[in-house]
Design a protein around this motif. Structure first.
Motif, PDB file in Angstrom:
ATOM      1  N   LEU A  11       0.841  -1.190   0.000  1.00  0.00           N
ATOM      2  CA  LEU A  11       0.000   0.000   0.000  1.00  0.00           C
ATOM      3  C   LEU A  11       0.884   1.251   0.000  1.00  0.00           C
ATOM      4  CD1 LEU A  11      -1.944  -2.243   1.049  1.00  0.00           C
ATOM      5  CD2 LEU A  11      -2.941  -0.527   2.564  1.00  0.00           C
ATOM      6  N   PHE A  12       0.479   2.276  -0.754  1.00  0.00           N
ATOM      7  CA  PHE A  12       1.265   3.505  -0.880  1.00  0.00           C
ATOM      8  C   PHE A  12       2.664   3.139  -1.380  1.00  0.00           C
ATOM      9  CE2 PHE A  12      -1.502   3.571   2.881  1.00  0.00           C
ATOM     10  CZ  PHE A  12      -2.451   4.498   2.467  1.00  0.00           C
ATOM     11  N   ALA A  13       2.697   2.352  -2.443  1.00  0.00           N
ATOM     12  CA  ALA A  13       3.927   1.690  -2.878  1.00  0.00           C
ATOM     13  C   ALA A  13       4.995   2.650  -3.384  1.00  0.00           C
ATOM     14  CB  ALA A  13       3.600   0.670  -3.976  1.00  0.00           C
ATOM     15  N   GLY A  14       4.600   3.834  -3.852  1.00  0.00           N
ATOM     16  CA  GLY A  14       5.582   4.803  -4.304  1.00  0.00           C
ATOM     17  C   GLY A  14       6.500   4.236  -5.370  1.00  0.00           C
ATOM     18  N   MET A  15       7.781   4.554  -5.264  1.00  0.00           N
ATOM     19  CA  MET A  15       8.747   4.099  -6.255  1.00  0.00           C
ATOM     20  C   MET A  15       9.075   2.613  -6.107  1.00  0.00           C
ATOM     21  SD  MET A  15      12.326   5.915  -7.274  1.00  0.00           S
ATOM     22  CE  MET A  15      13.088   5.579  -8.869  1.00  0.00           C
ATOM     23  N   HIS A  52      -1.040  -3.699 -10.563  1.00  0.00           N
ATOM     24  CA  HIS A  52      -0.970  -2.315 -10.100  1.00  0.00           C
ATOM     25  C   HIS A  52      -2.350  -1.644 -10.119  1.00  0.00           C
ATOM     26  CE1 HIS A  52       3.278  -3.079 -10.986  1.00  0.00           C
ATOM     27  NE2 HIS A  52       3.517  -2.132 -10.103  1.00  0.00           N
ATOM     28  N   ALA A  53      -2.573  -0.826  -9.110  1.00  0.00           N
ATOM     29  CA  ALA A  53      -3.809  -0.050  -9.021  1.00  0.00           C
ATOM     30  C   ALA A  53      -3.441   1.408  -8.798  1.00  0.00           C
ATOM     31  CB  ALA A  53      -4.676  -0.553  -7.878  1.00  0.00           C
ATOM     32  N   CYS A  54      -3.840   2.266  -9.729  1.00  0.00           N
ATOM     33  CA  CYS A  54      -3.611   3.697  -9.590  1.00  0.00           C
ATOM     34  C   CYS A  54      -4.887   4.302  -9.020  1.00  0.00           C
ATOM     35  CB  CYS A  54      -3.258   4.330 -10.932  1.00  0.00           C
ATOM     36  SG  CYS A  54      -2.784   6.076 -10.797  1.00  0.00           S
ATOM     37  N   GLN A  55      -4.919   4.466  -7.718  1.00  0.00           N
ATOM     38  CA  GLN A  55      -6.121   4.965  -7.068  1.00  0.00           C
ATOM     39  C   GLN A  55      -5.800   5.457  -5.663  1.00  0.00           C
ATOM     40  OE1 GLN A  55      -7.808   0.580  -6.057  1.00  0.00           O
ATOM     41  NE2 GLN A  55      -9.012   2.261  -5.234  1.00  0.00           N
ATOM     42  N   ASP A  56      -6.739   6.169  -5.085  1.00  0.00           N
ATOM     43  CA  ASP A  56      -6.652   6.553  -3.684  1.00  0.00           C
ATOM     44  C   ASP A  56      -6.806   5.282  -2.863  1.00  0.00           C
ATOM     45  OD1 ASP A  56      -6.985   7.432  -1.107  1.00  0.00           O
ATOM     46  OD2 ASP A  56      -8.507   8.932  -1.579  1.00  0.00           O
ATOM     47  N   VAL A  57      -5.720   4.846  -2.234  1.00  0.00           N
ATOM     48  CA  VAL A  57      -5.740   3.564  -1.529  1.00  0.00           C
ATOM     49  C   VAL A  57      -6.731   3.575  -0.381  1.00  0.00           C
ATOM     50  CG1 VAL A  57      -4.315   1.905  -0.256  1.00  0.00           C
ATOM     51  CG2 VAL A  57      -3.372   3.101  -2.221  1.00  0.00           C
ATOM     52  N   THR A  58      -7.020   4.752   0.166  1.00  0.00           N
ATOM     53  CA  THR A  58      -7.999   4.814   1.262  1.00  0.00           C
ATOM     54  C   THR A  58      -9.402   4.477   0.786  1.00  0.00           C
ATOM     55  OG1 THR A  58      -8.438   7.190   0.959  1.00  0.00           O
ATOM     56  CG2 THR A  58      -6.626   6.572   2.441  1.00  0.00           C
ATOM     57  N   GLN A  59      -9.606   4.481  -0.530  1.00  0.00           N
ATOM     58  CA  GLN A  59     -10.918   4.159  -1.096  1.00  0.00           C
ATOM     59  C   GLN A  59     -10.934   2.801  -1.792  1.00  0.00           C
ATOM     60  OE1 GLN A  59     -13.566   6.246  -0.586  1.00  0.00           O
ATOM     61  NE2 GLN A  59     -12.108   7.440   0.637  1.00  0.00           N
ATOM     62  N   ALA A  60      -9.919   1.990  -1.567  1.00  0.00           N
ATOM     63  CA  ALA A  60      -9.803   0.702  -2.259  1.00  0.00           C
ATOM     64  C   ALA A  60     -10.917  -0.259  -1.839  1.00  0.00           C
ATOM     65  CB  ALA A  60      -8.441   0.078  -1.977  1.00  0.00           C
ATOM     66  N   ASP A  61     -11.370  -1.049  -2.796  1.00  0.00           N
ATOM     67  CA  ASP A  61     -12.308  -2.135  -2.511  1.00  0.00           C
ATOM     68  C   ASP A  61     -11.454  -3.383  -2.302  1.00  0.00           C
ATOM     69  OD1 ASP A  61     -14.150  -4.186  -2.496  1.00  0.00           O
ATOM     70  OD2 ASP A  61     -15.379  -3.345  -4.114  1.00  0.00           O
ATOM     71  N   ARG A  63     -12.034  -6.308  -1.726  1.00  0.00           N
ATOM     72  CA  ARG A  63     -12.481  -7.558  -2.353  1.00  0.00           C
ATOM     73  C   ARG A  63     -11.728  -7.817  -3.650  1.00  0.00           C
ATOM     74  NH1 ARG A  63     -18.688  -6.395  -3.126  1.00  0.00           N
ATOM     75  NH2 ARG A  63     -17.680  -4.478  -3.895  1.00  0.00           N
ATOM     76  N   HIS A  64     -11.228  -6.750  -4.277  1.00  0.00           N
ATOM     77  CA  HIS A  64     -10.542  -6.877  -5.555  1.00  0.00           C
ATOM     78  C   HIS A  64      -9.024  -6.953  -5.405  1.00  0.00           C
ATOM     79  CE1 HIS A  64     -14.323  -4.636  -7.162  1.00  0.00           C
ATOM     80  NE2 HIS A  64     -14.522  -5.931  -7.030  1.00  0.00           N
ATOM     81  N   VAL A  65      -8.552  -7.024  -4.178  1.00  0.00           N
ATOM     82  CA  VAL A  65      -7.116  -7.126  -3.899  1.00  0.00           C
ATOM     83  C   VAL A  65      -6.818  -8.568  -3.497  1.00  0.00           C
ATOM     84  CG1 VAL A  65      -5.243  -6.346  -2.403  1.00  0.00           C
ATOM     85  CG2 VAL A  65      -6.974  -4.716  -3.197  1.00  0.00           C
ATOM     86  N   PRO A  66      -5.823  -9.183  -4.111  1.00  0.00           N
ATOM     87  CA  PRO A  66      -5.558 -10.606  -3.818  1.00  0.00           C
ATOM     88  C   PRO A  66      -5.156 -10.855  -2.363  1.00  0.00           C
ATOM     89  CG  PRO A  66      -3.775  -9.657  -5.104  1.00  0.00           C
ATOM     90  CD  PRO A  66      -4.867  -8.640  -5.098  1.00  0.00           C
ATOM     91  N   GLY A  67      -5.456 -12.050  -1.891  1.00  0.00           N
ATOM     92  CA  GLY A  67      -5.030 -12.455  -0.565  1.00  0.00           C
ATOM     93  C   GLY A  67      -3.510 -12.485  -0.471  1.00  0.00           C
ATOM     94  N   HIS A  68      -2.987 -12.413   0.740  1.00  0.00           N
ATOM     95  CA  HIS A  68      -1.536 -12.297   0.912  1.00  0.00           C
ATOM     96  C   HIS A  68      -1.162 -12.674   2.339  1.00  0.00           C
ATOM     97  CE1 HIS A  68      -3.701  -8.541   1.682  1.00  0.00           C
ATOM     98  NE2 HIS A  68      -2.873  -8.385   2.702  1.00  0.00           N
ATOM     99  N   ASP A  69       0.122 -12.888   2.553  1.00  0.00           N
ATOM    100  CA  ASP A  69       0.638 -13.219   3.872  1.00  0.00           C
ATOM    101  C   ASP A  69       1.097 -11.987   4.641  1.00  0.00           C
ATOM    102  OD1 ASP A  69       0.515 -16.146   3.429  1.00  0.00           O
ATOM    103  OD2 ASP A  69       2.108 -15.731   1.969  1.00  0.00           O
ATOM    104  N   ILE A  70       1.649 -11.017   3.916  1.00  0.00           N
ATOM    105  CA  ILE A  70       2.201  -9.819   4.563  1.00  0.00           C
ATOM    106  C   ILE A  70       1.644  -8.573   3.879  1.00  0.00           C
ATOM    107  CG2 ILE A  70       4.300  -8.586   5.222  1.00  0.00           C
ATOM    108  CD1 ILE A  70       5.840 -11.198   4.896  1.00  0.00           C
ATOM    109  N   LEU A  71       1.128  -7.667   4.685  1.00  0.00           N
ATOM    110  CA  LEU A  71       0.648  -6.381   4.177  1.00  0.00           C
ATOM    111  C   LEU A  71       1.746  -5.353   4.437  1.00  0.00           C
ATOM    112  CD1 LEU A  71      -2.867  -4.840   4.893  1.00  0.00           C
ATOM    113  CD2 LEU A  71      -0.808  -3.451   4.766  1.00  0.00           C
ATOM    114  N   LEU A  72       2.259  -4.755   3.373  1.00  0.00           N
ATOM    115  CA  LEU A  72       3.287  -3.720   3.468  1.00  0.00           C
ATOM    116  C   LEU A  72       2.640  -2.361   3.266  1.00  0.00           C
ATOM    117  CD1 LEU A  72       5.905  -5.420   1.108  1.00  0.00           C
ATOM    118  CD2 LEU A  72       5.725  -5.662   3.594  1.00  0.00           C
ATOM    119  N   ALA A  73       3.019  -1.387   4.053  1.00  0.00           N
ATOM    120  CA  ALA A  73       2.388  -0.075   3.908  1.00  0.00           C
ATOM    121  C   ALA A  73       3.317   1.030   4.373  1.00  0.00           C
ATOM    122  CB  ALA A  73       1.092  -0.026   4.702  1.00  0.00           C
TER     123      ALA A  73
END
Length: 310
Positions: A11-15, A52-61, A63-73
């Motif tokens: 999340l907020f992946a930047g460069m 990749h998703a170009c969007q305001d991450v605070t408004q992300a749905d 349900r459309h983001v794949p499952g994962h083991d680690i959330l990076l932010a």
């Protein structure tokens, strides 16, 4: 769980500093989101296998983001950093981006969450305790750590807060390696850049005073920031890591009677990105992205240590 099986989202992946650190640790980053098109573009260039998703991450749905083991932010730090200057209305919106971490974790419940920010995230944000309580309510134990990128072998003194959240009864203790510090001389190319005479008609007296102070301490070759306290008044020797890389040109190289600002390639090396990591040709844009990034070796060390306990 084997290291090669671990997956992450950014999340907020930047460069892509956090994603690059994960890649180097053998963790596949499945999805990366950011609101700024240039950041998404260059993250995609360097991480083509990531969705990749170009969007305001605070408004992300989610349900459309794949499952994962680690959330990076790496939520926006500008609302917390003292470098922001006077408090402004939009800083509240920047600080609120951290709640996207809670939303994503609430939906996906990954095994771990790693959040990176400036240290003021924990000491100055009035809602930090509420944010922690929200993570606790989701079943996460939090391990906040202040880490210096130089201790991960990055040729830069850059202290950042890393919060490692795990679905465990108690906070975990990571076994982080403390690597030898790498000097700024490792990336300074005296044959590159656009050099100008130290003394010329448009050079400010304050700049000349800083050059003189640096010469008196370090001789003909040294680093000098254009603003700030500390090294801004005394210069900085090349035998130690450089100070914090920011989103604008800050550090100058002095070589005898000539001086110049760092090149973007030098900034990239100072941040710990590999030399083949692609970045914009526009200098100002590249520096802005680099100054906002997470140092990949530091992210690698945290994620490598985390993978050993998951």
């Amino acid at each position: 769980m084997r290291l090669k099986d671990l997956t992450a989202i950014d999340l907020f992946a930047g460069m892509g500093g956090m994603s690059e650190g994960a890649r180097q640790a053998g963790i596949a980053v499945k999805w990366a989101g950011n609101h700024w098109p240039p950041a998404v573009e260059w993250h995609g260039v360097n991480h083509p296998d990531t969705i990749h998703a170009c969007q305001d991450v605070t408004q992300a749905d989610w349900r459309h983001v794949p499952g994962h083991d680690i959330l990076l932010a790496s939520p926006a730090c500008q609302g917390h950093s003292p470098a922001r200057g006077k408090e402004k209305p939009h800083h509240d919106a920047l600080r609120s981006t951290a709640w996207a971490v809670v939303d994503a974790a609430a939906y996906h419940r990954p095994a771990a969450v790693v959040v990176e920010n400036v240290k003021q995230f924990a000491t100055k944000w009035v809602l930090y305790r509420a944010w922690c309580e929200a993570m606790h309510a989701l079943g996460y134990a939090l391990s906040p750590m202040l880490l210096n990128a130089a201790d991960s072998g990055v040729p830069q003194e850059r202290v950042r807060l890393f919060i490692v959240a795990t679905r465990s009864q108690h906070p975990i203790a990571l076994r982080l390696l403390k690597r030898d510090h790498v000097p700024a001389s490792s990336f300074i190319d005296f044959g590159a850049g656009q050099w100008k005479p130290v003394v010329h008609s448009k050079r400010k007296a304050a700049t000349l005073a800083r050059v003189a102070a640096g010469r008196s301490r370090f001789g003909d070759r040294f680093l000098m920031p254009y603003y700030g306290s500390g090294s801004g008044l005394t210069g900085r020797c090349l035998s130690r890591p450089i100070g914090t890389i920011t989103t604008v040109d800050r550090w100058a190289v002095v070589d005898g009677d000539r001086m110049r600002m760092l090149t973007k390639e030098e900034d990239r090396a100072a941040m710990g990105f590999r030399g083949t990591y692609q970045m914009p040709t526009n200098h100002k844009l590249a520096v802005h992205m680099l100054g906002n990034a997470v140092c990949p070796p530091q992210a690698h060390d945290v994620l490598q240590a985390l993978s050993e306990v998951l």
